[in-house]
Design an enzyme around this catalytic site. Structure first.
Site, mmCIF file in Angstrom:
data_model
loop_
_atom_site.group_PDB
_atom_site.id
_atom_site.type_symbol
_atom_site.label_atom_id
_atom_site.label_comp_id
_atom_site.label_asym_id
_atom_site.label_seq_id
_atom_site.Cartn_x
_atom_site.Cartn_y
_atom_site.Cartn_z
ATOM 1 N N PRO A 10 0.750 -1.388 -0.042
ATOM 2 C CA PRO A 10 -0.022 -0.078 0.144
ATOM 3 C C PRO A 10 0.658 1.414 -0.097
ATOM 4 C CG PRO A 10 -0.905 -1.512 1.475
ATOM 5 C CD PRO A 10 0.310 -2.178 1.158
ATOM 6 N N ASN A 11 0.391 2.108 -0.895
ATOM 7 C CA ASN A 11 0.986 3.469 -0.902
ATOM 8 C C ASN A 11 2.215 3.814 -1.412
ATOM 9 O OD1 ASN A 11 -1.129 4.912 0.537
ATOM 10 N ND2 ASN A 11 -0.578 3.811 2.255
ATOM 11 N N TYR A 23 10.574 9.518 1.362
ATOM 12 C CA TYR A 23 10.900 8.540 0.437
ATOM 13 C C TYR A 23 11.670 9.352 -0.891
ATOM 14 C CZ TYR A 23 7.757 6.024 3.326
ATOM 15 O OH TYR A 23 7.179 5.290 4.483
ATOM 16 N N ASN A 74 8.375 -5.126 -0.196
ATOM 17 C CA ASN A 74 8.171 -3.956 0.568
ATOM 18 C C ASN A 74 6.552 -3.853 0.810
ATOM 19 O OD1 ASN A 74 7.844 -1.580 2.067
ATOM 20 N ND2 ASN A 74 9.261 -0.494 0.586
ATOM 21 N N GLU A 98 12.819 -9.083 2.999
ATOM 22 C CA GLU A 98 11.815 -8.000 3.365
ATOM 23 C C GLU A 98 12.586 -6.714 3.151
ATOM 24 O OE1 GLU A 98 10.795 -8.032 7.552
ATOM 25 O OE2 GLU A 98 10.089 -5.933 7.677
ATOM 26 N N HIS A 100 12.866 -2.152 2.991
ATOM 27 C CA HIS A 100 12.007 -0.964 3.261
ATOM 28 C C HIS A 100 12.931 0.319 2.770
ATOM 29 C CE1 HIS A 100 8.963 -2.788 5.700
ATOM 30 N NE2 HIS A 100 10.198 -3.368 6.216
HETATM 31 C C1 DQA Z 1 8.199 1.458 4.239
HETATM 32 C C2 DQA Z 1 7.978 1.945 5.665
HETATM 33 C C3 DQA Z 1 6.606 1.664 6.321
HETATM 34 O O1 DQA Z 1 6.494 1.720 7.560
HETATM 35 C C4 DQA Z 1 5.572 2.466 5.318
HETATM 36 O O2 DQA Z 1 4.480 2.182 5.855
HETATM 37 C C5 DQA Z 1 5.765 2.509 4.218
HETATM 38 C C6 DQA Z 1 6.907 2.423 3.431
HETATM 39 C C7 DQA Z 1 9.436 1.865 3.675
HETATM 40 O O3 DQA Z 1 9.506 1.327 2.467
HETATM 41 O O4 DQA Z 1 10.312 2.692 4.324
HETATM 42 O O5 DQA Z 1 4.556 2.641 3.353
HETATM 43 O O6 DQA Z 1 7.926 0.084 4.042
#
Ligand code: DQA
Length: 144
Positions: A10-11, A23, A74, A98, A100
């Site tokens: 998501p997002n 980001y 991610n 995993e 981020h």
């Molecule tokens: C994320 C970190 C998560 O806490 C956040 O909700 C994201 C992006 C990252 O890529 O740093 O949507 O996964």
């Protein structure tokens, strides 16, 4: 050629627009292009899948069973609370990394916990887009 499924939760389609201080300004499309180039360099056959829907992500993980050699994920905020995602990753027995972009440990407390880490081979966080390069590199070694 090893096959990897790269899942974005998501997002993550909003990267480049959302929270630029965290980001960056590079768009999701341009990041995907970069990740595809890295995959080519590493001789990895990469499929990228982004969804804002937990169930669709779970279906996609199930469809990787018997078809993919590795998963890089991610999971966005699902990382922090989706036990269903934990169970899906556990179910398919595919080496999973995993990732981020941000250093989740330097952010809000709710981001400090990942409910999927226990079923992943390892976690890479905090290196922006390079987290995905490092993730592919880690998978490359895991899939040998
Ligand atoms: C994320 C970190 C998560 O806490 C956040 O909700 C994201 C992006 C990252 O890529 O740093 O949507 O996964």
């Amino acid at each position: 050629m090893k096959k990897v499924l790269f899942i974005l939760g998501p997002n993550l389609n909003m990267v480049g627009i959302r929270d630029k201080a965290v980001y960056g300004t590079e768009t999701a499309e341009s990041i995907n292009e970069q990740v595809k180039k890295w995959a080519d360099e590493l001789n990895i056959d990469l499929e990228i899948f982004q969804s804002n829907h937990e169930g669709d992500i779970i279906d996609k993980i199930h469809s990787a069973y018997g078809n993919k050699d590795g998963i890089m994920i991610n999971a966005g905020a699902l990382t922090h609370y989706s036990y269903a995602l934990h169970d899906a990753i556990e179910a398919v027995h595919i080496p999973t990394v995993e990732t981020h972009m941000s250093n989740v440990y330097a952010r809000e407390e709710f981001r400090h916990k990942s409910v999927i880490s226990a079923v992943c081979a390892g976690t890479i966080a905090g290196f922006g887009t390079n987290s995905y390069y490092l993730g592919l590199l880690a998978l490359k070694n895991l899939m040998k």
